[in-house]
Design a protein around this motif. Structure first.
Motif, short mmCIF file in Angstrom:
data_model
loop_
_atom_site.label_atom_id
_atom_site.label_comp_id
_atom_site.label_asym_id
_atom_site.label_seq_id
_atom_site.Cartn_x
_atom_site.Cartn_y
_atom_site.Cartn_z
N ILE A 136 -17.55 25.09 -6.20
CA ILE A 136 -16.88 24.74 -4.85
C ILE A 136 -15.98 23.48 -4.87
O ILE A 136 -16.63 22.33 -5.39
N LYS A 137 -14.48 23.21 -4.71
CA LYS A 137 -13.92 22.17 -4.57
C LYS A 137 -13.38 22.08 -3.27
O LYS A 137 -12.84 23.20 -2.57
N TRP A 138 -13.24 20.86 -2.52
CA TRP A 138 -12.81 20.52 -1.17
C TRP A 138 -11.43 19.77 -1.26
O TRP A 138 -11.45 19.22 -2.08
N MET A 139 -10.62 20.12 -0.28
CA MET A 139 -9.26 19.32 0.05
C MET A 139 -9.22 19.02 1.53
O MET A 139 -9.24 20.23 2.20
N VAL A 140 -9.32 17.87 1.98
CA VAL A 140 -9.20 17.58 3.23
C VAL A 140 -7.92 16.60 3.55
O VAL A 140 -7.76 15.53 2.95
N ARG A 166 -6.05 15.61 0.42
CA ARG A 166 -6.80 14.77 -0.46
C ARG A 166 -8.02 15.31 -0.74
O ARG A 166 -8.77 16.01 -0.05
N GLN A 167 -8.26 15.36 -2.13
CA GLN A 167 -9.58 16.23 -2.73
C GLN A 167 -10.65 15.32 -2.43
O GLN A 167 -10.55 13.88 -2.63
N VAL A 168 -11.69 16.10 -1.95
CA VAL A 168 -13.15 15.17 -1.80
C VAL A 168 -13.82 15.13 -3.18
O VAL A 168 -14.13 16.34 -3.44
N ARG A 169 -14.31 14.28 -3.78
CA ARG A 169 -15.07 14.15 -4.77
C ARG A 169 -16.63 13.92 -4.34
O ARG A 169 -16.85 13.46 -3.43
N ASN A 170 -17.47 14.26 -5.33
CA ASN A 170 -19.06 14.04 -5.14
C ASN A 170 -19.49 14.95 -4.07
O ASN A 170 -20.49 14.61 -3.42
N ALA A 171 -18.94 16.01 -3.77
CA ALA A 171 -19.61 17.03 -2.70
C ALA A 171 -20.56 17.55 -3.32
O ALA A 171 -20.47 18.11 -4.56
N THR A 172 -21.78 17.68 -2.70
CA THR A 172 -22.86 18.31 -3.04
C THR A 172 -22.93 19.86 -2.69
O THR A 172 -22.04 20.11 -1.86
N SER A 173 -23.64 20.70 -3.57
CA SER A 173 -23.76 22.14 -3.44
C SER A 173 -24.93 22.61 -3.82
O SER A 173 -25.76 21.97 -4.69
N LYS A 174 -25.17 23.78 -3.46
CA LYS A 174 -26.55 24.45 -3.94
C LYS A 174 -26.22 25.84 -4.29
O LYS A 174 -25.63 26.68 -3.43
N THR A 175 -27.17 26.59 -4.96
CA THR A 175 -27.00 28.02 -5.46
C THR A 175 -28.18 28.81 -5.33
O THR A 175 -29.31 28.27 -5.33
N ILE A 176 -28.18 30.14 -4.46
CA ILE A 176 -29.25 31.01 -4.32
C ILE A 176 -28.89 32.08 -4.57
O ILE A 176 -27.82 32.81 -4.79
N VAL A 177 -29.90 33.06 -4.86
CA VAL A 177 -29.89 34.44 -5.26
C VAL A 177 -29.20 35.29 -4.24
O VAL A 177 -30.04 35.26 -3.04
#
Length: 1473
Positions: A396-400, A403-414
């Motif tokens: 996932i990549k963010w733009m607000v 401007r791009q948001v860096r160091n955004a956290t994410s998690k993955t599930i089945v």
């Protein structure tokens, strides 16, 4: 079972025959052996001493032979040096020495004794021929007997082969390792057949086989072989065959029976193709998984499963191979999905399985951004982005705000759907001076290099400005029903404000319009009562406002009252009480004004009150009081409520419901009169409240049931009599009741019934000069003296008669009865309730005998040796005695065989004596005297007996009717010569000498000749003939000229005598006329009106020319008997074809085309110019009870009388307009509609019903059986002379014969007081009583009637009526329903009536002076007493041209002038005559 029994009986019968044959052969064998031994002994005894001759021996010895059944067997036997007799034996039975063996038609011995050949031939060998045969040579001289044996074996192939239980080439289904037994049966072979088994094409020799042989029939054997198997999979599709081996079977055509095994066994394990373990698929890729299984019977059923769920079970097979192909597109859910294939059949205990697991790579289909959509400045907004499932997991990549948001956290599930989902959370701060914040989230699958994007927008909130209301100012008056618009506007705010209208806190819809920086909401109010003092509020709000901003206004509405309600106290009203009627008006602003009204007149009210009402209005009340009476029931009172400010009002009405008991409406009379046999209804009317009224009818205390099936039944307020009976007279009471009480009313019913004559006095016999009294007892209601009348035709009832009446009996007194008083007096009873009834009473005044002098009664004829009969007819009272004389000597009557007398009574006054002379000799011819004698005198007349001879000519020939193509003639027969006479008419055109002949009908003296030319003068004469010869023809003095053609709308001819002459299209069927018709049709389309008229004119000329040419051709004439209408019926009774005599002398068939005869009883024939009687009413009694003055001296025969309610005036007064038209127009008038029934009834227009005619009874006064008298001395007479000629008048149904139009029908006149009615259409001449013979043309036919019409006239002082003829056009429209000239005809009627009165007052012409009369008028002709036995004679006819000077002949030809004054009557049917 039945077939097996019959087979066993057949086999038993064969065995019995075989045993009988063996016994017979055994006896014959021993007899022949004894003969052979005797012959041998004789030969040996007589043999000489032994010599050295060669001994007999077999040159060819018989040997065993095998032959096929049905073939020929030849057993050889050749003997050298044969000396003895040679014969064959069968099983020891000698077959004899001859070549033809008796009893064995198929056996014969072939050979030659000189050659020593004795071969035995057996044709068509059968099983019975299977035996031991021996050739025997008997001893002879020194030769000893020799013999040789041979066996004949007859073989027969098997009749059938089968594997028991299975047909040839059938399939045998068996489970794997299941025991199976095949039994092969080869039937009826000789010798027994062998059975060989084959597996496929290889001989199969089982370890154990059970073969049995049994004799099925004589010398025939059935072989059975059983094969036991335990099939395995290898035996599937294997054929097992059993084959019969036999000497009689050809190797090329073996006899076999085959079955094929179908072994059921489980299938082989399935296997999967199309995917290998470890293989990677991409989403969207097409995958084809194939599952196959080999072997198995039946083939395996293959089913696909995905993750344990069935997905496909459609499979296909080829032989023992099954295949199921599953094709699909890989999806994310297919990743790590397990696909399983199962194989099974009926032999499988558990399904066989194969399984594979798929690996599918896929990118996320979308990403989802979640978070608030609105925020205030400075708010920190949390945002979350989640991807759809992906394999491998997505990043996932963010733009607000760009401007791009860096160091955004994410998690993955089945993901349960397959693959993995990735989630990322961030926060964003809302900055000022911006209306929105845009956030973008990217989802990337790095292995597949696919990217998905989602955008999320956050609006920045600002509050709006307060709303403003426009369009109404408070305090302004709004009338109810008007339209008021209110507009609310709010500006500013982000987002724009949401405007909402409320009415008294209830939200209402509005029309929203938005601009860039403002928004408006408009409502349209249709003002009503609920809007008065109602508050309308507009609220403005958006996400930035916590409490809505609003503004309100209050409306003022004027409204009228909506309803008015009326109350009555008390609720139930009865006469005598006081009631209050109260009116309540609904709410009104300003208050309403109330008022009471009755029949448009205001009523003053009391207690006018008001109080606050709904919607801010005022409720008003007004009442008034009234004293209740019965007459007030149903009275209507109206209350009106008015809002004067709005000029609107409402009102309500109330009808008073006053309860009271029933009251009967007043009746015109308490007595109801009805006629017996008719229906009657007593209908009463009552007034009551409540209206449900129960009625009860009673008579003498007995309730009348309400049963419609009864003759008298009650139906509520009506009492119904379906058919009145005289016993129904009485008092009937009707009781009516309701909940308030009851009332009763009595009605008297009087039933009138028609008069019936119960009894009359029997025939009254008095002496001359004595007084006679006749009685007539009558029953009826009402019944008075005026309801019983006495009458007699031609008799003046005022001179010698008087009547009395007592106790329902009327007495007729005749003073000083004389001979002229003899006759029937008719008692007529009529009380105008039903049809009149009448009875005739015969008055007999004793008088001396009078012998009839008719020519046929004064001559008789008979052949020599035949029986002669001489008639003598006489009238007298008492009964005369007859004496027969010859040469002044009384004949020995009934004393010898020569003379006999037969006497018979014809009527009460007439007797006839017939002298019978047996075996007439020459001396018997001559004059005989007949003496009739009684106490008052005697009469003598001479009767001549002559030898049979040719007949005399007819006495006279008359012309009866003339049309455009037919002429009807009638003749008076002369003496017939003692034999049956026939008649022949000849005719010719006036200007030609060539005659045509036509024979008359048997037993008829009238004939219609057809096929004549129009406007042509013809001459007619007649002759008679019998077996001995013929008479001469009368002179050609009878002449008639045919008329012009009838109007084109008429049929050409109804008589069938020749080709039609007035058809629209000339007949003949030629092609030329067809072309003319086609040409005329084309001309209608192409040419103008003038040309069409010319063509039609030319075609009409051609048609007339062709008609003339057609009638010129000689044709075989067919004759028509035309019957004039009977007085009982107003319609033409029909026209019948006559027979055409084959004795005609000059008939010709050349060029004639006779049309087929059409039943003219259904189609009225215009060519006859007959006019049907129409709806004219019959004559009626006058208002004063007397007869109409139209009848002379009021002496008529009473006809049917109507009900007094139907016709109270004379016939002329109540004649309808159509009846008047009938009189004034000479047209063809159809029969009345509806047509009268066939029972002789007539239709009365005034009563709209059929009335039956009374029975016609004829007293004994005149004799119609006398020979007609000649008409050679007819002279016209006047009305004056008629009155002085003894009063002998011709009356037809109480009148003269009827003429109903210019081309009309003459009605047959019926003479009242006549014994026996003659046959129709026959001319009769009769003699009147008292020496005044009356000669009349009994059947008046249409005679040359021109287009003129007779009209009815009245009579003064009892004199005869007269008539005048009004000329009309020859061709009138054939109908009377729609006539534009009706008014003109009525004017003509008035003019005719005035002219008739002038005729009545004019001087009448003396006897014998001809008077000019118009053609078609009715004339009365006088016959002066110049003929033998004639007195004052009358002939009544309608000839338009009677010529009294025509050499003794009366010719009615339609030309010239006529003598006599025209007179006109109406008959008993009211028709003009």
């Amino acid at each position: 079972m039945a077939l097996q029994q019959r087979h066993q009986q057949h086999q038993q019968h064969i065995k019995w025959q075989q045993h009988a044959t063996k016994r017979r052969r055994c006896r014959q064998h021993w007899i022949k052996h004894l003969q052979f031994l005797g012959l041998a002994v004789i030969v040996l005894a007589s043999a000489p001493a032994p010599s050295h001759a060669q001994q007999q021996k077999f040159r060819t010895t018989p040997h065993d032979l095998q032959v096929l059944e049905g073939a020929e067997a030849m057993m050889r036997c050749e003997v050298a040096n044969v000396a003895g007799a040679v014969q064959w034996t069968k099983d020891g039975f000698a077959l004899g020495f001859s070549a033809v063996i008796p009893g064995f038609p198929r056996y014969s011995v072939l050979g030659d004794r000189k050659q020593g050949t004795y071969n035995l031939r057996i044709s068509n060998a059968s099983i019975n021929d299977d035996a031991d045969y021996q050739c025997q040579v008997g001893p002879a001289r020194l030769n000893s007997a020799i013999r040789a044996n041979a066996k004949l074996t007859v073989i027969s192939p098997p009749a059938s082969i089968e594997i028991k239980g299975y047909s040839h080439n059938s399939k045998v289904e068996v489970r794997e390792n299941q025991d199976l037994q095949l039994k092969c049966i080869v039937a009826n072979a000789k010798p027994a057949a062998q059975i060989v088994w084959y597996r496929g094409n290889v001989e199969y020799k089982p370890e154990k086989s059970e073969d049995t042989v049994e004799e099925s029939t004589a010398k025939r054997y059935t072989t059975t072989s059983s094969l036991k198997l335990k099939p395995g999979p290898d035996d599937d599709y294997t054929e097992y065959t059993c084959q019969a081996k036999h000497k009689a079977l050809s190797p090329d055509m073996p006899m076999r029976a085959t079955v094929q095994l179908s072994v059921l066994y489980p299938p082989g394990p399935p296997y999967i193709e199309g995917y290998s373990p470890g293989e990677t698929l991409r989403r969207g890729q097409t995958v084809e998984l194939m599952c196959r299984s080999r072997g198995g019977n039946p083939p395996a059923q293959l089913i696909w499963y995905k993750n344990g769920s069935q997905i496909r079970m459609a499979y296909r097979t080829s032989g023992r191979l099954s295949e199921n192909i599953y094709t699909f597109t890989a999806e994310a859910g297919d990743n790590r999905a397990r696909f399983r294939c199962e194989a099974s059949n009926v032999m499988s205990q558990n399904p066989l399985k194969a399984e594979v697991e798929l690996a599918v790579l896929f990118a996320p289909t979308h990403v989802t951004v979640m978070g608030p959509t609105e925020a205030r400045v400075g708010d920190v907004v949390p945002l979350t982005c989640t991807t759809a499932p992906s394999n491998p997991p997505a990043e996932i990549k963010w733009m607000v705000g760009g401007r791009q948001v860096r160091n955004a956290t994410s998690k993955t599930i089945v993901s349960p759907e397959g693959g993995w989902t990735t989630t990322s959370n961030i926060t964003a701060t809302v900055e000022p001076n911006k209306r929105s914040l845009v956030v973008i989230c990217h989802g990337l699958n790095m292995q597949l290099t696919e990217n998905v994007v989602s955008t999320h927008t956050i609006n920045v909130l600002y509050p709006p400005a307060p709303p403003l209301i426009s369009g109404y100012m408070e305090g302004q008056i709004i009338p109810a029903g008007s339209v008021q618009k209110l507009l609310c506007v709010s500006s500013g705010g982000n987002p724009l404000a949401t405007l909402t209208w409320y009415k008294n806190d209830k939200r209402i819809n509005s029309v929203i319009r938005a601009a860039d920086k403002s928004v408006s909401a408009e409502i349209t109010v249709l003002a009503n009562v609920s809007d008065n003092q109602a508050q309308y509020r507009c609220e403005a709000s958006n996400s930035a406002t916590e409490i809505p901003l609003f503004q309100s206004t209050t409306l003022s509405v004027h409204f009228a009252p909506e309803t008015v309600k009326i109350r009555i106290e008390p609720e139930e009203l009865r006469p005598g009480m006081e009631a209050a009627i109260i009116c309540d008006s609904s709410s009104s602003n300003p208050p309403a004004k109330l008022s009471w009204w009755k029949d448009g007149i205001p009523i003053e009210g009391i207690n006018n009150t008001s109080k606050p009402g709904l919607w801010g209005g005022t409720v008003s009340t007004l009442e008034f009081r009234v004293n209740i009476t019965q007459e007030m029931n149903g009275q209507v009172y109206t209350c009106q409520s008015a809002n004067e400010a709005l000029q609107r009002s409402v009102h309500e009405a109330v009808s008073l419901d006053v309860l009271y008991r029933p009251q009967f409406e007043a009746l015109p009379s308490s007595t109801k009169v009805g006629a017996e046999g008719e229906s009657m209804q007593l209908l009463l009317q009552t007034r009551a409240n409540p209206t449900p009224v129960a009625y009860k009818w009673t008579r003498d205390g007995v309730t009348i049931p309400q049963d419609g099936e009864r003759r008298i039944f009650a139906d509520g307020a009506s009492l119904n009599f379906t058919r009145l009976h005289r016993d129904d007279s009485g008092i009937y009471s009707c009781s009516a009741s309701n909940s308030q009480g009851k009332a009763s009313l009595n009605i008297t019913v009087l039933v009138e019934y028609g008069t019936t004559i119960k009894s009359v006095s029997e025939n009254i016999v008095v002496n001359p000069g004595e007084d006679a009294m006749l009685s007539c007892s009558v029953e009826g209601k009402p019944l008075t003296e005026k309801h019983v009348k006495w009458e007699r035709v031609g008799y003046d009832m005022t001179v010698k008669t008087s009547t009395t009446f007592a106790n329902g009996t009327s007495y007729l007194h005749i003073k000083n009865a004389q001979r002229e008083d003899v006759g029937n007096f008719r008692c007529v009873a009529d009380n105008r309730v039903a049809n009149p009834t009448n009875r005739d009473i015969l008055l007999i005044v004793k008088f001396a005998p009078e012998i009839a002098k008719a020519p046929t009664l004064l001559r008789a004829a008979s052949g020599t040796g035949e029986r002669g009969r001489l008639p003598c007819r006489a009238q007298g009272s008492p009964k005369p005695q007859f004496i027969w004389r010859q040469d002044k000597k009384d004949l020995p009557i009934n004393r010898t065989y020569k003379y006999e007398v037969e006497e018979r009574k014809i009527d009460s006054l007439t007797y006839e004596s017939s002298l019978i002379v047996e075996k007439v000799a020459p001396a018997d011819y001559g004059a005989y005297e007949c003496v009739a004698r009684n106490d008052l005198g005697e009469a003598v007349e001479t009767v001549r007996l002559e030898i049979t001879s040719q007949p005399d000519p007819p006495l006279i020939l008359n012309i009866l009717n003339v049309t455009h193509d037919t002429v009807t003639v009638a003749w008076t027969p002369g003496f017939d010569g003692g034999l049956k006479a026939s008649y022949r008419v000849r005719y010719r055109m006036f200007d030609r000498e060539q005659y045509k002949y036509i024979d008359g009908l048997p037993n008829s003296h009238k004939l219609t000749i057809g096929g004549l030319r129009m406007n042509t003068l013809y001459l007619f004469s007649v002759m008679s003939w019998n077996e001995l010869g013929q008479s001469s023809y009368l002179p050609d003095l009878a002449r008639a000229e045919t008329k012009e053609a009838p109007p084109p709308s008429h049929p050409a001819s109804s008589l069938g005598g020749g080709p039609p002459t007035t058809s629209q299209t000339p007949l003949g069927g030629t092609s030329g006329m067809l072309l003319v018709g086609v040409g005329a049709g084309i001309a209608v389309v192409l040419l103008n009106v003038f040309v069409i008229g010319c063509c039609l004119h030319k075609r009409n000329e051609k048609r007339l020319k062709r008609v003339a040419e057609t009638t010129n051709q000689p044709a075989k004439t067919a004759t028509i008997e035309m019957y004039a209408p009977s007085s009982y019926n107003d319609t033409v009774t029909g026209e019948t074809l006559s027979s055409v005599s084959e004795k005609s002398e000059s008939y010709s068939n050349e060029g004639s085309s006779q049309p087929e005869y059409i039943d003219e009883a259904r189609k009225k024939a215009a060519s006859t110019y007959l006019v049907e009687g129409s709806d004219m009413p019959p004559p009626r009694y006058q208002k004063d009870g007397t007869l109409p003055v139209i009848y002379p001296n009021n002496i008529v025969n009473a006809c049917t009388l109507p009900h007094p309610r139907h016709n109270n005036g004379s016939a002329a007064i109540h004649m309808t307009r159509d009846d008047q038209m009938l009189i004034s127009k000479g047209v063809y008038i159809p029969s009345p509609s509806p047509a009268p029934p066939p029972d002789g009834s007539y239709y009365n227009m005034n009563s709209d019903r059929y009335l039956s005619y009374p029975p016609m009874e004829y007293p004994a006064a005149l004799d119609f059986t006398a020979q007609p008298m000649p008409l050679a001395h007819m002279q016209p007479i006047t009305v004056t002379s008629l009155a002085t000629n003894g009063g002998a008048t011709l009356i037809g149904n109480g009148s003269v014969a009827a003429v109903a139009g210019g081309s009309g029908t003459l009605r047959r006149g019926i003479l009242r007081g006549v014994v026996g009615v003659p046959q129709p259409d026959v001319t009769h001449h009769t003699s009147a009583v008292g020496g005044s013979p009356l000669q009349m043309l009994h059947d008046l036919h249409p005679v040359n009637l021109s287009a003129s019409t007779l009209t009815t006239s009245t009579t003064l002082n009892g004199s005869l009526p007269t008539a005048t003829a009004t000329a009309t056009l020859p061709r009138q429209p054939h109908g009377i329903l729609k006539d534009p000239n009706r008014n003109k005809q009525q004017q003509q009627l008035q003019h005719q009536h005035q002219h008739q009165q002038q005729l009545l007052n004019a001087s009448l012409v003396g006897v014998g002076v001809p008077v000019s009369a118009p053609m078609g008028s009715l004339q009365i002709l006088n016959l002066p007493p110049t003929g033998v036995g004639l007195g004052n004679n009358l002939l009544m006819t309608t000839s338009g041209a009677f010529d009294p000077t025509a050499v003794g002949m009366s010719s009615f030809g339609g030309v010239g002038q006529a003598g006599g004054i025209p007179v006109a009557y109406t008959d008993a049917d009211g028709h003009l005559v």
